[in-house]
Enzyme design. Structure first.
Site, short mmCIF file in Angstrom:
data_model
loop_
_atom_site.label_atom_id
_atom_site.label_comp_id
_atom_site.label_asym_id
_atom_site.label_seq_id
_atom_site.Cartn_x
_atom_site.Cartn_y
_atom_site.Cartn_z
N TRP A 366 1.12 -0.88 -0.09
CA TRP A 366 0.04 0.07 0.11
C TRP A 366 1.40 1.25 0.08
O TRP A 366 1.62 1.57 1.23
CB TRP A 366 -0.78 0.05 1.15
CG TRP A 366 -2.43 -0.43 0.98
CD1 TRP A 366 -2.30 -2.53 0.42
CD2 TRP A 366 -3.18 0.22 0.31
NE1 TRP A 366 -3.55 -3.07 0.34
CE2 TRP A 366 -4.11 -1.50 0.12
CE3 TRP A 366 -4.01 0.97 0.04
CZ2 TRP A 366 -5.41 -1.07 0.08
CZ3 TRP A 366 -5.41 1.00 -0.16
CH2 TRP A 366 -6.16 0.28 -0.68
N TRP A 449 -3.10 -11.03 -0.28
CA TRP A 449 -4.55 -10.46 -1.15
C TRP A 449 -5.59 -10.13 -0.72
O TRP A 449 -6.11 -8.64 -1.01
CB TRP A 449 -4.57 -11.44 -2.17
CG TRP A 449 -5.61 -11.35 -3.43
CD1 TRP A 449 -4.93 -10.79 -4.49
CD2 TRP A 449 -7.23 -11.03 -3.00
NE1 TRP A 449 -6.55 -10.52 -5.17
CE2 TRP A 449 -7.90 -11.07 -4.84
CE3 TRP A 449 -7.89 -11.79 -2.28
CZ2 TRP A 449 -9.06 -11.12 -4.55
CZ3 TRP A 449 -9.59 -11.87 -2.40
CH2 TRP A 449 -9.91 -11.32 -3.58
N THR A 450 -5.66 -10.53 0.92
CA THR A 450 -7.03 -10.11 1.58
C THR A 450 -6.61 -9.34 1.96
O THR A 450 -6.14 -9.58 3.70
CB THR A 450 -7.39 -11.47 2.21
OG1 THR A 450 -8.26 -12.69 1.38
CG2 THR A 450 -9.27 -10.99 2.52
N ASP A 451 -6.86 -8.30 1.71
CA ASP A 451 -6.37 -6.74 2.71
C ASP A 451 -6.90 -6.57 3.92
O ASP A 451 -6.43 -6.58 4.61
CB ASP A 451 -6.84 -5.55 2.06
CG ASP A 451 -6.37 -4.90 1.20
OD1 ASP A 451 -4.51 -5.35 1.38
OD2 ASP A 451 -6.50 -4.34 -0.25
N PRO A 452 -8.01 -6.73 4.19
CA PRO A 452 -9.01 -7.04 5.61
C PRO A 452 -8.30 -8.16 6.49
O PRO A 452 -8.75 -7.95 7.44
CB PRO A 452 -10.46 -6.67 5.37
CG PRO A 452 -10.40 -7.20 4.22
CD PRO A 452 -9.05 -7.19 3.57
#
Lengths: 765, 765
Positions: A366, A449-452
C-alpha cells in the site's frame, strides 16, 4: 431488443429506460483527466495534474424553455420527462450522448474527453423537427464545487470569453502559498458561442426552489452578475430562434487550470474542431482496439475482450484507477492486463512500481501516489504480497511482449542503486521466501491479497496459504524465463523454491477435501474443519501453484462446486463471518456477503477460472467467467444494477438476502486483467510468449469455431480455430496455408499472418 | 405583515414563502445531540458521544398519497407544492413545525430534541378538514449516511420495534476493533405506530427516479425488505383511513447508539409522552430565558437578547459550536456570554479551557476536542491571544457571577500541578507580556484574533497591535478584581503593564488619524500610510485598552466613519486585499470582502460597539449593533439570505459587488456574547458586578423608556429606566421605592427587587 437497453450496431450501449440505466456511468478519460458521466449527464470530473482534484460537483443540467413558458430538461434530470417526451442515451468508448425529443424538438447532449488536455467537452445540438420556427431559451449549467474556506469567486470573463471561478485551497502556513498557487485553482467553462446571459452560482441559477422545481434562472432568465462565496455553477443561457428543420449547436469546454491564460480551449473553438477531435479520438481508440480482437459464439465475451475490458484496463493502468493511496498489486496486475494488448505501452507502469522496491527485495504493497497525501489507513501496514505480484506480473508481461531482453534492463531501487530487472525479481523471490514462519508458510503480517485479513498474522507468526501458493506460482513463471535467459542458477532456484513451498502447502494446509487458508499466530489452521469454512483463493492457487496433484485438484473442484458455486459465480468464502472474529480480524466486520467477507469477488472468480483453465477445462473456465460478467443471463442488469459495459468488482454474495447478486457498482478490478488473460490465452489459447505464438485452445463445448486477431511485433495474426478433432487430440496448425508441426509459431516478419487451427472439441485440451 | 415571513404572537418565526425562508435553519439541541432543521425538514443531526458523528444525510421526506394516486409532500421538498396547496413553517426555540394544507388535509410535521438522550423526535399529525373519509398512504423517510467501507445493513427489527441500520467504522488495525465497537454504530428510527410496510435504502424508497419525481416507494408501496451496502434510509409507510374531522398521529424517534438495546425510546413511546416532553422542554427553556429579559422600543433587540442570542449562546457554549478543532478564544467568549444570564452554568466551560493552560501561563489557541482527531490545520500553529482571552473572559464572568471567590478556586494546569484561578490569570498576563518584540508590541507569531494573519510575525519578530491593546484591556479588567481580592501587588502590576502597553501602542502605532494594526518582521508598520489601510479592530481596541485619549478616540471614530462605515455596519478593514500580499499572508488570499479580508465581521463590529459604548455613546453603539443584526432594515433578509432569528458571522463587505450584504450564513460567532454584554450592560447599563448591580444607562435617543429584568443571586431585579434627565446628568435610582445614592445597588436578599431609574436622554452618560 431489451426494452430498457440494447447494444446498438456499433457495439455501443443504448439505454431507453432511465429507471434501469439512468445512473449507469461511462468513463471518459485521457492521461490527465477523467470524467465519469451517467445517463443524466451527471458524474464527477477529475484532473490529474498537478494533483488529483475534482473540478465539479458531478451535476450538470441542460434546459429548454419554449415560447409558451414550458420548460424541459432533455436529460430527464432533475425533473422527469414530461408525457410524450423521449429519452435515450448512448455510451460509446469515447463519448456519451443523451438524446431527448419533445414537442418536435430534438436535443443531443454529448460529452467527450479530448485526447489531450485537462478538459471535458459538452456539445449541445438542438434540431427543430417541426414546421414552425421555435423561440427557445437554452440553458446549460455545470455545477462546480462549493466555496472552500478561502472563499470563491465566479464570473463571466469577457477577455477570455469564458466563465471563470477561482478558489484558493484551504491551508494554514504562509509557506503553503507558493506550492498551492501552482495548483489548478481556476475553473473555466468556455463556450463556442458567447451567451446572452449567465449566472455564476446556484442561487442565481436555481434560485431557492426545491430540486423538483424548474430553476428560477431557466424560468425567469439569468442575472449575469458575479458570484462570491456561494456554491458555484457556470450557467450559460442562449435565446435562439430556430427555423423549421434547422440545427443550432454550441459546445462547452470545461476544466481546471493554474491560470486562466492557460485554459486549453483555443484549439477546439474553431468551426469543426470538436468534430475533428472526436474523429481523431475514435481513430486512436480504434487503433488500440484492433491490436486484439476475438470472435466467438458469445457476443458478450467478444464485447468485453474487444472493447470494454480494454477500455477499463486503459483507465486502470494509465490513470492508476484514479487512486491516491492504493495497493500496488493493483497497479501491477492492471499493467499486466494492459500488456496483453499493448505491452510496450504497459511497460512504464510496471517500471514505475518496480522503482518502489527496496534493494532488500521488499516491495511495500500500500503506497501513496507521489505528491499526494495518504488517504487510506492501510498505507501504515505490512502486506506480504508486493514482491510476489512483481514477479507474476513482469513474467506474464514479458511473455506478452515476447521480449526476454526486458530482464536485462537496469531499473532503480527505492533506496538507491539499481539492478537488471531479473535481479529485482530474484530479490523479490528471495525476500518473500525468507519471510516464512515455523510452519514454512509465508508470514501473513497484516494481510495478503485479502487486505482486511489482519487477524491471523498480526503477531508476526501466522502464515498465509495464499501467499505461499502464489510465490510458488510466481517461481513457476520465472523459472522458464530464467532458463531461457541462461541464468541456470536462478532457474534451478526457482524450481527448488516452488517445490519446497508446494510441499509445505501440502503438509500444512491440505485438509482432505480442500486447502485450508492459513495458520494463525497461535498455530491454529483456518479455512478447514476448525472453522468449517472454505476459501476460494486457497483452492484456485493450490492448483495454479502446482501444489495440488490431479486428484487433489479434482477434489478441490468438487468442494468449490459444493460449497461456493452460485448462479453468479463462486463465493470468495463460505460461510461468511457474521460478526467480529478475532482470528481473522477486520474481514469479519464486513457485511456478510460483501467484498472479502463472502461476496462473489470477480477478481477471485477469475483466479478460479485460471485454475480451471490450468486443469484444462476451458468449458468450466468459460462458465466461471461469464457468471461474473455483467452480461450473466442469470443475473440481469435489471436486478444487478450493473452497467452492462463495465466489469464490476463484486456481486453481493448473501444467498438468503434479496440483494444477492447486486453489483458493488465499483469498477477498477483485477478481474479485467485476468479475464483477458484467461479468455485469450487459456480458453481461446492464442498465447503470446517469448518463443512465439503458442496455440493451445480449450474451447467451451458450445464454441465450434472462433477467431482471434493479435498484433504482435508488427505482424497481425489472424487465428481461425475450429474445434472439430476428437477430445484429447493436440491442435493441428497451418501458417499461411502451410501445415506446421507443434503448437508454437515463431514471430513472423510479414505484416499479416494467417493461422488456421483445428483442435479438440468440448473444452478439454 | 411581511408577505414572506413574520414574528408570530409567541415570538416565533413564521415563514410563508419557501423561496425566502425554505432553507432557513433552526438549531435544536441538548447536551448530547444537535439537530439543525430547515423549512423543508432537512438538516444534519449530530450526536456528541462518544464522538461527534452525524447520523443522517440531512434529508427527510414526508409524503401523502391520496386514494386517486395524487402524491404530495407537505414540506414542499423535494417537489414544490401543487397549485392550491399551502405551506408555512414555524421556528420556535424548542421545535420547528412545518404545516402543509391541500385537498382539505392538513399535515403538521414537527421536529424537537428532548432534554435528554441522543435522539431527535419527529411527529406527524394529519387532520382531515373535509367532509369525506380519506384513504391516505403516509410515508416518512429519514435518509441515513451512505454505506462506509465496511458496508452497512438496514432492516426493520421486530424485536425492538424499530428500523435499525448498522455500519462499522472504516479502520485498518486489528486493535481498532475494540474502541470502534464502542462508537454509536447503530442507527435507529423507532415509530410510535408499527408501519404497514417499510424500506431500508434509497433504492427501495426512491427507486431510480430523478429528484423531481415522486419516489417509487410512495407511488407503488414499500417492499419491506432488508438492505445491504446501499445508501440507507429508514422509510415507514402507513395506510390510514381518516374520517372527516379526525386526526391521525405518529412520531419517530431517531438516533445513534452503541447497541440497539440502548436505543433511548421507551420513555417516549407511551401515549402523550412526547407532548409531555415538549411541555417540559419549553418550561426548562422558559426558566433559562426568564433569567434576563429586556424591553426596549426596538423589538428586534429584545428578541435577540431575550431569546435568540441566548439560544445561540447555549449552543455555542454547551456544544462548543459542535467543533472538533477550534480556537479556544471562541469557547472562552461563548462561556462569557453564557455567564451574562447564567454564570453558574457557564463556569465549567471556562474551567475546561483553563485546564489547557500550561504552568508557564501559555494557553494554546487552536486545540482539538478530547478523543477526536484534529480537523483543522491551524492546530499546528501559534496564535498569541490564548492567555489574553483567558483573563478577559474570566474577569467579565466573575463580574456577572458577582463571585470574587472564584479567583480562589484551585484549577489544574495542562502539564500538571494546579493553582488558584487568580494565579492562572497572573501567569497568563505575565507570559503574554513577556512575549514582546523589540518594538514593545506583543509578538504576532502565526496570528492573533485575526487567524489568517500569518504573514507579519511568521519569523517571530513582528508585533500585533491588537494583542498589545487587548492585553492592556485584560489588565484593566483584572486590576480592580485583584485590588478587591486584596492582591495589591497584582493590582499594581496590572496597572503598570497596561500603562506600559498603552504607551507602546501610542508610540509605535498611532498614525495621526488611526491606530496602525501592527509591525511586521522587517519592522514595517501596516494598517497606516504604508499600505493605505485601516483596520477596525485597531481602533476598537485602541479605545477599549485606554491607549486612546479622548481626542484620539474621536479621531479614530471619524476615520472609522469615513473609511469603514456601511449600511450593514463597519468593515473589518479597508481596502480589502486583492490578492497575495506576503506581508499579511493567508488573509490576503481570501475573497475580497469576505471574513477577515474586509467583510462586515459581526464579532468585530461588536468590539467597535463596545468601544463606542466605552466612549459613552450608547446611540452609536446601538446603531452599530443593529446593523449587524439580521433585522437590519437596510439589509432585509430577502437580500441578505440570513434567517432572522440567528446571529450570523459576517456580511459580505465588497461594496461594489452585487453580493454586498449577503450573510455568511454561518452561526457560531462571538458577536452574541459581546452583543449581549453591550446591549444589557453598556447600553441599557444594568451591570452585574462583584459589588452589586451597577446602573449606568446610555440609552439611544430613540429609547425614552426601557425595562430590564435580571435574576442575580436568587433575586429578580426589575429595572425600569426612563431617560428624562438632561444630558450629562448622572442616573437617579430608587430601590423598592426608596431613593438611593450612587449607581450601585448591593445584591438583595429578597426574591424580587424593583429598581426605578431616571437617566440622561440622548444616548450619552
Amino acid at each position: 431488443m431489451n426494452p430498457s437497453w440494447n447494444w446498438d450496431d456499433n457495439g455501443h450501449t443504448e439505454v431507453h429506460d432511465p429507471r434501469i440505466g439512468g445512473a449507469w456511468w461511462n468513463y471518459l478519460f485521457n492521461d490527465s483527466v477523467y470524467l465519469r458521466v451517467d445517463g443524466y449527464g451527471n458524474g464527477l470530473s477529475f484532473n490529474r495534474e498537478p494533483r488529483i482534484q475534482s473540478w465539479g460537483r458531478g451535476q450538470r443540467q441542460l434546459w429548454l424553455r419554449f415560447a409558451d413558458g414550458a420548460c424541459w430538461c432533455p436529460s430527464g434530470w432533475p425533473i422527469p420527462q414530461p408525457d410524450g417526451a423521449q429519452w435515450r442515451v448512448i455510451h460509446a468508448p469515447c463519448w456519451t450522448r443523451i438524446i431527448g425529443r419533445w414537442r418536435e424538438v430534438e436535443v443531443e447532449w454529448q460529452a467527450l474527453v479530448p485526447r489531450q488536455g485537462q478538459r471535458e467537452v459538452w456539445t449541445v445540438r438542438v434540431r427543430n423537427l417541426g414546421r414552425q420556427t421555435q423561440q427557445l431559451g437554452i440553458t446549460s449549467a455545470l455545477f462546480q464545487p462549493a466555496a472552500g474556506f478561502m472563499g470563491s469567486q465566479g464570473y463571466w470573463d469577457d477577455q477570455h470569453g469564458m466563465m471563470l471561478r477561482h478558489d484558493f485551497p484551504h491551508h494554514a502556513a504562509w509557506d503553503d502559498y507558493q506550492p498551492l498557487s501552482q495548483c489548478a485553482n481556476w475553473l473555466f467553462v468556455a463556450p463556442t458561442l458567447t451567451p446572452d446571459t449567465w449566472a455564476a452560482c446556484d442561487r442565481d441559477f436555481l434560485g431557492a426552489s426545491p430540486p423538483g422545481a424548474v430553476p428560477e434562472g431557466v424560468r425567469d432568465g439569468l442575472p449575469s452578475r458575479p458570484a462570491a462565496l456561494e456554491p458555484s455553477c457556470a450557467a450559460l443561457q442562449y435565446q435562439v430562434e430556430l427555423p423549421a428543420g434547422d440545427v443550432w449547436e454550441v459546445s462547452f469546454i470545461a476544466g481546471a487550470v493554474v491560470h486562466p491564460d492557460q485554459a486549453p480551449v483555443a484549439d477546439l473553438l474553431a468551426e469543426g474542431a470538436i468534430a475533428a477531435e472526436q474523429a481523431a479520438l475514435e481513430a486512436a481508440w480504434e487503433e488500440e482496439q484492433q491490436r486484439l480482437l476475438i470472435s466467438t459464439p458469445d457476443p458478450d465475451v467478444d464485447r468485453f475482450v474487444n472493447t470494454w475490458w480494454k477500455k477499463e484496463l486503459l483507465w486502470e493502468a494509465r490513470l492508476w484507477r484514479n487512486g491516491i493511496s492504493t495497493p500496488w498489486r493493483n497497479e501491477l496486475q492492471d499493467a499486466m492486463g494492459y500488456a496483453i494488448f499493448n505491452p510496450t505501452a504497459a511497460k512504464p507502469f510496471l517500471q514505475a512500481v518496480t522503482a518502489g522496491q527496496g534493494s532488500d527485495g521488499h516491495l511495500k504493497v500500500w503506497n501513496t501516489r507521489a505528491g499526494e497525501k495518504p488517504n487510506h489507513p492501510l498505507v501504515n501496514f505490512r502486506h506480504n504480497d508486493g514482491g510476489i505480484w512483481l514477479i507474476i506480473c513482469w513474467c506474464h508481461s514479458i511473455q506478452q511482449a515476447g521480449e526476454l531482453s526486458w530482464l536485462d534492463e537496469d531499473l532503480p531501487f527505492a533506496d538507491g542503486g539499481s539492478a537488471p530487472l531479473i535481479e529485482h525479481l530474484r530479490l523479490a523471490m528471495e525476500e518473500s521466501f525468507a519471510d516464512r514462519g515455523q510452519h514454512g508458510l509465508i508470514r501473513m503480517h497484516d494481510g495478503d491479497w485479502t487486505d482486511p485479513l489482519n487477524g491471523p498474522g498480526r503477531q508476526g507468526r501466522g502464515g498465509s496459504g495464499w501467499a505461499t501458493m502464489a510465490l510458488a506460482y510466481a517461481c513457476r513463471l520465472l523459472q522458464p524465463l530464467a532458463a531461457k535467459h541462461r541464468n541456470t542458477a536462478l532457474a534451478e532456484r526457482c524450481a527448488a523454491v516452488a517445490d519446497e513451498l508446494n510441499a509445505t502447502t501440502n503438509e500444512q494446509l491440505w485438509a482432505g477435501d480442500r486447502f485450508a487458508y492459513g495458520i494463525d499466530d497461535e498455530g491454529k489452521r483456518f479455512g478447514d474443519h476448525h472453522d468449517g469454512r472454505i476459501w476460494l483463493n486457497a483452492q484456485s492457487w493450490g492448483i495454479l501453484s502446482g501444489s495440488a496433484d490431479e486428484q487433489q485438484a479434482a477434489t478441490c473442484t468438487a468442494s468449490v462446486k459444493q460449497h461456493l458455486a452460485t448462479p453468479c459465480g463462486p463465493l470468495l468464502l463460505h460461510p461468511s463471518y457474521q460478526g467480529w472474529d478475532p482470528q481473522v480480524g477486520r474481514l469479519s466486520l464486513k457485511v456478510p456477503g460483501s467484498t472479502e467477507n463472502g461476496s462473489i469477488y470477480c477478481h477471485s472468480a477469475a483466479f478460479w477460472a485460471a485454475a480451471q483453465a490450468a486443469m484444462g477445462d476451458g468449458n468450466a473456465a468459460y462458465d466461471t467467467l461469464r457468471r461474473v460478467l455483467p452480461s450473466n443471463p442469470d443475473n440481469p442488469v435489471e436486478h444487478s444494477g450493473q452497467a452492462p459495459f463495465w466489469q464490476h468488482n463484486a456481486w453481493f454474495g448473501n444467498l438468503s438476502h434479496p440483494s444477492f447478486g447486486r453489483s458493488s457498482g465499483t469498477i477498477g478490478t483485477g478481474t479485467v486483467a485476468w479475464g483477458m488473460l484467461i479468455a485469450v490465452e487459456h480458453i481461446l489459447g492464442v498465447q503470446a510468449t517469448v518463443d512465439g505464438l503458442v496455440i493451445a485452445p480449450r474451447l467451451p463445448a458450445s464454441w465450434p469455431q472462433v477467431q482471434v486477431e493479435r498484433v504482435l511485433h508488427g505482424c497481425r495474426y489472424t487465428v481461425d480455430i475450429t474445434a472439430d478433432l476428437s477430445p484429447g487430440s493436440p491442435p493441428q496448425l497451418s501458417v499461411d496455408g502451410q501445415a506446421v508441426d507443434g503448437a508454437c509459431v515463431p514471430y513472423q516478419q510479414a505484416a499479416h499472418c494467417q493461422i488456421t487451427v483445428h483442435c479438440a472439441q468440448a473444452g478439454r485440451a
